[in-house]
Design a protein around this motif. Structure first.
Motif, mmCIF file in Angstrom:
data_model
loop_
_atom_site.group_PDB
_atom_site.id
_atom_site.type_symbol
_atom_site.label_atom_id
_atom_site.label_comp_id
_atom_site.label_asym_id
_atom_site.label_seq_id
_atom_site.Cartn_x
_atom_site.Cartn_y
_atom_site.Cartn_z
ATOM 1 N N GLY A 154 -11.497 -4.692 3.715
ATOM 2 C CA GLY A 154 -10.950 -5.642 4.672
ATOM 3 C C GLY A 154 -9.443 -5.773 4.616
ATOM 4 N N GLN A 155 -8.774 -4.842 3.973
ATOM 5 C CA GLN A 155 -7.325 -4.939 3.770
ATOM 6 C C GLN A 155 -6.558 -5.042 5.088
ATOM 7 O OE1 GLN A 155 -5.732 -2.341 0.708
ATOM 8 N NE2 GLN A 155 -3.897 -1.940 1.908
ATOM 9 N N ASP A 156 -7.054 -4.405 6.138
ATOM 10 C CA ASP A 156 -6.352 -4.410 7.419
ATOM 11 C C ASP A 156 -6.263 -5.797 8.047
ATOM 12 O OD1 ASP A 156 -6.014 -1.704 7.167
ATOM 13 O OD2 ASP A 156 -7.661 -1.161 8.508
ATOM 14 N N GLU A 157 -7.060 -6.740 7.558
ATOM 15 C CA GLU A 157 -7.040 -8.086 8.125
ATOM 16 C C GLU A 157 -5.943 -8.960 7.518
ATOM 17 O OE1 GLU A 157 -10.909 -9.782 7.671
ATOM 18 O OE2 GLU A 157 -11.935 -8.007 8.462
ATOM 19 N N PHE A 158 -5.229 -8.430 6.522
ATOM 20 C CA PHE A 158 -4.230 -9.217 5.806
ATOM 21 C C PHE A 158 -2.851 -8.579 5.911
ATOM 22 C CE2 PHE A 158 -8.331 -9.865 3.767
ATOM 23 C CZ PHE A 158 -8.403 -11.244 3.648
ATOM 24 N N ARG A 159 -1.845 -9.348 5.557
ATOM 25 C CA ARG A 159 -0.502 -8.811 5.372
ATOM 26 C C ARG A 159 -0.413 -8.288 3.942
ATOM 27 N NH1 ARG A 159 0.108 -9.289 10.556
ATOM 28 N NH2 ARG A 159 1.214 -11.115 11.382
ATOM 29 N N VAL A 160 0.161 -7.113 3.775
ATOM 30 C CA VAL A 160 0.257 -6.506 2.446
ATOM 31 C C VAL A 160 1.660 -5.958 2.236
ATOM 32 C CG1 VAL A 160 -0.604 -4.706 0.904
ATOM 33 C CG2 VAL A 160 -2.191 -5.851 2.468
ATOM 34 N N ARG A 161 2.266 -6.308 1.111
ATOM 35 C CA ARG A 161 3.533 -5.692 0.712
ATOM 36 C C ARG A 161 3.312 -5.023 -0.638
ATOM 37 N NH1 ARG A 161 9.326 -8.695 0.878
ATOM 38 N NH2 ARG A 161 8.737 -8.709 3.081
ATOM 39 N N GLU A 162 3.368 -3.709 -0.630
ATOM 40 C CA GLU A 162 3.135 -2.971 -1.873
ATOM 41 C C GLU A 162 4.311 -3.173 -2.820
ATOM 42 O OE1 GLU A 162 2.256 1.606 -3.346
ATOM 43 O OE2 GLU A 162 1.666 0.977 -1.327
ATOM 44 N N LEU A 163 4.001 -3.388 -4.098
ATOM 45 C CA LEU A 163 5.026 -3.663 -5.097
ATOM 46 C C LEU A 163 5.314 -2.466 -5.993
ATOM 47 C CD1 LEU A 163 3.887 -7.248 -6.171
ATOM 48 C CD2 LEU A 163 5.556 -6.607 -4.404
ATOM 49 N N PHE A 164 4.283 -1.868 -6.542
ATOM 50 C CA PHE A 164 4.475 -0.730 -7.432
ATOM 51 C C PHE A 164 3.155 0.012 -7.609
ATOM 52 C CE2 PHE A 164 3.453 -4.396 -10.095
ATOM 53 C CZ PHE A 164 2.408 -3.916 -10.874
ATOM 54 N N ALA A 165 3.223 1.163 -8.225
ATOM 55 C CA ALA A 165 2.032 1.952 -8.538
ATOM 56 C C ALA A 165 2.072 2.306 -10.016
ATOM 57 C CB ALA A 165 1.987 3.222 -7.691
ATOM 58 N N GLU A 166 0.904 2.503 -10.593
ATOM 59 C CA GLU A 166 0.822 2.939 -11.986
ATOM 60 C C GLU A 166 -0.370 3.875 -12.130
ATOM 61 O OE1 GLU A 166 -0.435 0.099 -14.969
ATOM 62 O OE2 GLU A 166 -1.116 -1.295 -13.422
ATOM 63 N N PRO A 167 -0.317 4.781 -13.091
ATOM 64 C CA PRO A 167 -1.406 5.745 -13.247
ATOM 65 C C PRO A 167 -2.729 5.063 -13.584
ATOM 66 C CG PRO A 167 0.530 6.413 -14.495
ATOM 67 C CD PRO A 167 0.774 5.009 -14.053
ATOM 68 N N ARG A 168 -3.808 5.709 -13.160
ATOM 69 C CA ARG A 168 -5.126 5.279 -13.618
ATOM 70 C C ARG A 168 -5.465 6.028 -14.899
ATOM 71 N NH1 ARG A 168 -9.309 5.550 -8.627
ATOM 72 N NH2 ARG A 168 -7.863 7.138 -7.874
ATOM 73 N N TRP A 169 -5.899 5.276 -15.890
ATOM 74 C CA TRP A 169 -6.350 5.837 -17.150
ATOM 75 C C TRP A 169 -7.861 5.685 -17.240
ATOM 76 C CZ3 TRP A 169 -2.806 4.970 -22.026
ATOM 77 C CH2 TRP A 169 -1.533 5.458 -21.758
ATOM 78 N N VAL A 170 -8.421 6.073 -18.355
ATOM 79 C CA VAL A 170 -9.845 5.856 -18.585
ATOM 80 C C VAL A 170 -10.022 5.044 -19.860
ATOM 81 C CG1 VAL A 170 -10.176 8.018 -19.879
ATOM 82 C CG2 VAL A 170 -12.142 6.927 -18.748
ATOM 83 N N ALA A 171 -10.924 4.087 -19.808
ATOM 84 C CA ALA A 171 -11.290 3.299 -20.985
ATOM 85 C C ALA A 171 -12.639 3.804 -21.476
ATOM 86 C CB ALA A 171 -11.383 1.821 -20.621
ATOM 87 N N LEU A 172 -12.718 4.079 -22.775
ATOM 88 C CA LEU A 172 -13.984 4.567 -23.341
ATOM 89 C C LEU A 172 -14.160 4.038 -24.762
ATOM 90 C CD1 LEU A 172 -12.102 6.827 -24.680
ATOM 91 C CD2 LEU A 172 -13.131 8.397 -23.078
ATOM 92 N N PRO A 267 -2.854 7.353 -8.395
ATOM 93 C CA PRO A 267 -2.491 6.124 -9.128
ATOM 94 C C PRO A 267 -3.059 4.874 -8.472
ATOM 95 C CG PRO A 267 -0.646 6.907 -7.822
ATOM 96 C CD PRO A 267 -1.703 7.969 -7.730
ATOM 97 N N SER A 268 -3.055 3.790 -9.230
ATOM 98 C CA SER A 268 -3.440 2.476 -8.721
ATOM 99 C C SER A 268 -2.199 1.791 -8.164
ATOM 100 C CB SER A 268 -4.045 1.638 -9.850
ATOM 101 O OG SER A 268 -4.185 0.287 -9.454
ATOM 102 N N ARG A 269 -2.353 1.105 -7.037
ATOM 103 C CA ARG A 269 -1.225 0.410 -6.418
ATOM 104 C C ARG A 269 -1.454 -1.095 -6.454
ATOM 105 N NH1 ARG A 269 -1.374 1.601 -1.010
ATOM 106 N NH2 ARG A 269 -3.494 2.413 -1.212
ATOM 107 N N VAL A 270 -0.380 -1.843 -6.606
ATOM 108 C CA VAL A 270 -0.441 -3.304 -6.652
ATOM 109 C C VAL A 270 0.359 -3.859 -5.482
ATOM 110 C CG1 VAL A 270 0.220 -5.367 -7.963
ATOM 111 C CG2 VAL A 270 -0.774 -3.394 -9.144
ATOM 112 N N GLY A 271 -0.184 -4.869 -4.835
ATOM 113 C CA GLY A 271 0.523 -5.481 -3.717
ATOM 114 C C GLY A 271 0.384 -6.991 -3.723
ATOM 115 N N VAL A 272 1.311 -7.657 -3.050
ATOM 116 C CA VAL A 272 1.174 -9.082 -2.803
ATOM 117 C C VAL A 272 0.589 -9.215 -1.401
ATOM 118 C CG1 VAL A 272 3.598 -9.268 -2.029
ATOM 119 C CG2 VAL A 272 2.336 -11.315 -2.718
ATOM 120 N N VAL A 273 -0.426 -10.061 -1.251
ATOM 121 C CA VAL A 273 -1.230 -10.097 -0.032
ATOM 122 C C VAL A 273 -1.360 -11.536 0.457
ATOM 123 C CG1 VAL A 273 -3.435 -9.440 1.004
ATOM 124 C CG2 VAL A 273 -2.531 -8.129 -0.932
ATOM 125 N N TRP A 274 -1.293 -11.740 1.769
ATOM 126 C CA TRP A 274 -1.445 -13.071 2.345
ATOM 127 C C TRP A 274 -2.043 -12.941 3.741
ATOM 128 C CZ3 TRP A 274 2.857 -10.165 2.099
ATOM 129 C CH2 TRP A 274 3.644 -10.031 3.233
#
Length: 299
Positions: A154-172, A267-274
């Protein structure tokens, strides 16, 4: 007759999607639970609302009549609810911020401090959401703004400003044979059981299972969790591995769990959303600006 607005919301989602699976993903509920709620609404009204077939869910004449009214009823209730919550927050000078996992990482306290400097007398109320709601409470108007992992349903229904990206790792689990490697190729994880988010989260779950990188390879699910503590326990107990943001190695360090870099995944991306209706709220816009200025330092 009084009808729970939740039932109307579920009905509207099925009417719009014409498909139980897609509607369940949109609502972050399981398909059996959604089917039960639709049946409950039909029993309350004493009419059949849908004709069910392999092709999907088709509205009956009664369903068409309800669909014509339900959307406006829900929109009116949502406006009333949001205005009530907004008035209370305005009076208390509280900005409700939803977040998942590590939010904006180490930038989070700096963002809050800067916002407090610009808006003296206001307090930021950070509210952690379960992974069962990838919108962090925005979809249900529990929060005013959120720090989220992208993409989410449902991301298209919101305002999104991307802040940064970081690699995806694996937890085991620390005793896992792959834990001895410095880095792990994603293809070496394809046969591993994964600790997954609830199925109702749809695209969110698929993203953290690396669905786009699997080339059709069906993931094995070893456990389903929607809270960090449950997620960590499942991994430590050897029920499965899990993709995670690189920062999880700092924010969710735990004995018995090893984090390793993964190659072959985006990578994983982080955004502020409203919500779009918050565009005119200065307090929300200020918080977004603080996130954009300070969150970018994490990239």
């Amino acid at each position: 007759m009084d009808v729970d607005t939740r039932l109307l919301r579920y009905f509207t989602a099925v009417a719009v999607e014409g498909n139980l699976t897609r509607a369940a993903e949109r609502l972050y509920v399981s398909q059996p639970a959604l089917t039960k709620q639709i049946k409950q609404l039909e029993n309350l009204l004493g009419v059949q609302l849908f004709v069910r077939s392999r092709a999907g869910m088709t509205l009956t004449a009664a369903g068409e009549a309800l669909a014509g009214r339900a959307a406006s009823l829900l929109a009116g209730w949502d406006r009333a609810f949001q205005e009530t919550r907004r008035a209370a927050a305005q009076a208390d000078r509280v900005l409700r911020v939803g977040f998942l996992a590590s939010a904006a990482k180490e930038a989070t306290p700096r963002i809050i401090a800067e916002f407090s400097r610009r808006w003296p007398g206001w307090r930021v109320d950070m509210r952690q959401a379960s992974w069962a709601d990838p919108t962090g409470g925005l979809a249900t108007a529990e929060v005013d703004v959120a720090l989220l992992r992208l993409p989410f349903p449902g991301q298209d229904e919101f305002r999104v400003r991307e802040l940064f990206a970081e690699p995806r790792w694996v937890a085991l689990a620390a005793g896992h044979p792959l834990a001895e490697r410095e880095s792990i190729a994603f293809e070496d994880l394809l046969d591993e059981p994964f600790v997954a988010a609830p199925a109702a989260t749809g695209a969110w779950r698929h993203y953290w299972l690396g669905a786009d990188e699997r080339a059709g390879w069906t993931p094995r699910i070893g456990a389903v969790t929607d809270q960090p503590d449950e997620w960590l326990s499942a991994i430590a107990n050897g029920y499965g591995v899990a993709l995670a943001p690189q920062s999880s190695a700092r924010f969710y360090a735990r004995p018995g769990i090893t984090y390793r870099p993964v190659t072959g995944v985006a990578p994983s991306r982080v955004g502020v959303v409203w919500k779009p209706e918050s565009d005119t709220r200065p307090v929300v816009r200020e918080f977004v600006d603080c996130c954009a200025e300070l969150g970018a330092e994490e990239s």
